[in-house]
Write an enzyme that holds these catalytic residues in place. Sequence first.
Site, mmCIF file in Angstrom:
data_model
loop_
_atom_site.group_PDB
_atom_site.id
_atom_site.type_symbol
_atom_site.label_atom_id
_atom_site.label_comp_id
_atom_site.label_asym_id
_atom_site.label_seq_id
_atom_site.Cartn_x
_atom_site.Cartn_y
_atom_site.Cartn_z
ATOM 1 N N LYS A 35 45.833 51.283 -25.451
ATOM 2 C CA LYS A 35 46.026 50.595 -24.179
ATOM 3 C C LYS A 35 46.421 49.136 -24.391
ATOM 4 O O LYS A 35 45.906 48.224 -23.763
ATOM 5 C CB LYS A 35 44.752 50.683 -23.337
ATOM 6 N N CYS A 36 47.372 48.938 -25.294
ATOM 7 C CA CYS A 36 47.787 47.598 -25.712
ATOM 8 C C CYS A 36 49.268 47.422 -25.387
ATOM 9 O O CYS A 36 50.023 48.394 -25.331
ATOM 10 C CB CYS A 36 47.562 47.486 -27.234
ATOM 11 N N GLY A 37 49.683 46.196 -25.198
ATOM 12 C CA GLY A 37 51.099 45.922 -24.989
ATOM 13 C C GLY A 37 51.951 46.352 -26.172
ATOM 14 O O GLY A 37 53.147 46.608 -26.028
#
Length: 160
Positions: A35-37
């Site tokens: 759930k990271c850029g």
Amino acid sequence: MQSIYDFKVKSIDGQETTLAPYKGNVLLIVNVASKCGYTPQYEGLESLYKKYKEKGLVVLGFPCNQFANQEPGTEKEIQNFCRINYGVTFPMFSKIEVNGDNAHPLYVYLKSKQTGILGTEAIKWNFTKFLVDKEGKVVARFGSSTKPEELEEEIETLLK
């Protein structure tokens, strides 16, 4: 611990192992998060793995939830997410910590061999990458913003 191959790790499906099965390969070791850029880098990591695995590259993914809780899932959820969204086939391992008192010994070792900007050891964010040559020497460290495809030249050199 003298060799990177001696470190005990746990595969994402819970099997105790070491990095010894990867001896003689070029390794790209990455702390990953769902759930990271930077999560779309899974695509680039898988692409590198598919392109170079027959020549001896192995990408190793180590999920970590230490950065803004961006890897909150269970190992099964992480595995499914990676497979469904990015077609990940490279080896994945159980969730670990990369910084602090509970940092996995593998990451303590990696950070001691290749420091970050201004000599700092701490991992700054998800998708920090360590490149290890065929002899097990940690030869380079790349920050989160370095895209996997930017590593091709260095990987090709190490695979020769």
